[in-house]
Write an enzyme that holds these catalytic residues in place. Sequence first.
Site, short mmCIF file in Angstrom:
data_model
loop_
_atom_site.label_atom_id
_atom_site.label_comp_id
_atom_site.label_asym_id
_atom_site.label_seq_id
_atom_site.Cartn_x
_atom_site.Cartn_y
_atom_site.Cartn_z
N GLY A 68 13.96 41.17 15.45
CA GLY A 68 14.17 39.95 16.02
C GLY A 68 15.03 39.66 17.47
N TRP A 70 13.48 40.39 20.45
CA TRP A 70 12.83 39.56 21.46
C TRP A 70 13.04 38.25 21.20
CZ3 TRP A 70 7.31 41.29 23.76
CH2 TRP A 70 7.50 42.54 24.27
N ASP A 88 5.77 37.59 12.04
CA ASP A 88 5.79 39.22 11.44
C ASP A 88 5.29 39.35 10.07
OD1 ASP A 88 7.32 41.96 13.04
OD2 ASP A 88 6.50 42.33 11.07
N ASP A 104 0.59 38.60 8.38
CA ASP A 104 -0.36 39.67 9.10
C ASP A 104 -1.26 38.61 10.09
OD1 ASP A 104 -2.12 41.29 10.10
OD2 ASP A 104 -2.33 42.54 8.25
N ASP A 128 4.77 42.70 20.68
CA ASP A 128 5.62 43.76 20.58
C ASP A 128 5.03 44.63 19.32
OD1 ASP A 128 7.22 45.74 21.86
OD2 ASP A 128 8.98 45.14 20.70
N LYS A 168 2.36 44.78 24.26
CA LYS A 168 2.49 46.05 24.39
C LYS A 168 1.13 47.02 23.94
CE LYS A 168 5.02 48.09 21.05
NZ LYS A 168 6.33 48.32 20.38
#
Length: 220
Positions: A68, A70, A88, A104, A128, A168
């Site tokens: 958490g 970010w 997440d 997912d 990320d 990312k």
Amino acid sequence: MKTIISDDALSGYVTKRWLSDRKRDYYYRKAKKEKLRSRAAYKLLQINDRFSIISPGDRVVDLGASPGGWSQVALELAGSTGKVVAADMRRMRPIEGVEFVLGDIRKGETVKAIIESLGGSADIVISDMSPNISGNYSTDHARSIELCEHALSFSRKVLRQRGTLLVKVFEGDLYREYLEHLKRYFKTVKAHGPKASRQASSEIYVIATGFFGDGPTEIA
Ligand SMILES: C[S@@+](CC[C@H](N)C(=O)[O-])C[C@H]1O[C@@H](n2cnc3c(N)ncnc32)[C@H](O)[C@@H]1O
């Protein structure tokens, strides 16, 4: 053997040495002191200092949000007039002001739940996400690119015109191709390595701005 190195990749091999290195790590200690849930929070802060990607009032989707860090930073930057929806496949301890979707991102039902929770378009998607690290460089790189492609197709569904995607990527031979793919949908695509990423890290953060909206432009 060459392996993907990133903060989270390293955590896949938790050893005494890794634990003691982490305790000495500047950003790890800073995060603890400042009650941020991850050292990764500083990467987002540094990226935002440089590229000003999140503004007050923004509607933000945080993919791969757990634990958490970010989301905490996004909430602070977007302020009380903004909105943060985090997602997440791992549970996340609640953060007041952040809506969380467990699931997912590769599954349609997760995408649908995030869109419902957002209730409109997003100004920015931040991802990320990291795959579970196998230790095989090519496999881990390919899995990272797969997640990045999901972040892109998700962004195409939710971003407003001229919106932003921050994602990312673990570097490797599919990286250039992914950048080209992003350029079909965004005006500007830049890569950046924030100071808070470890020096040996294989991770790169890509900032794609100026979403064209309404599907891809034709490539000449
Ligand atoms: C490096 S962590 C994110 C750290 C986070 N940005 C923070 O600051 O606390 C990567 C996250 O990506 C998530 N992830 C990986 N694959 C995913 C997927 N297919 N769908 C949703 N989340 C995923 C993992 O569960 C993990 O929590």
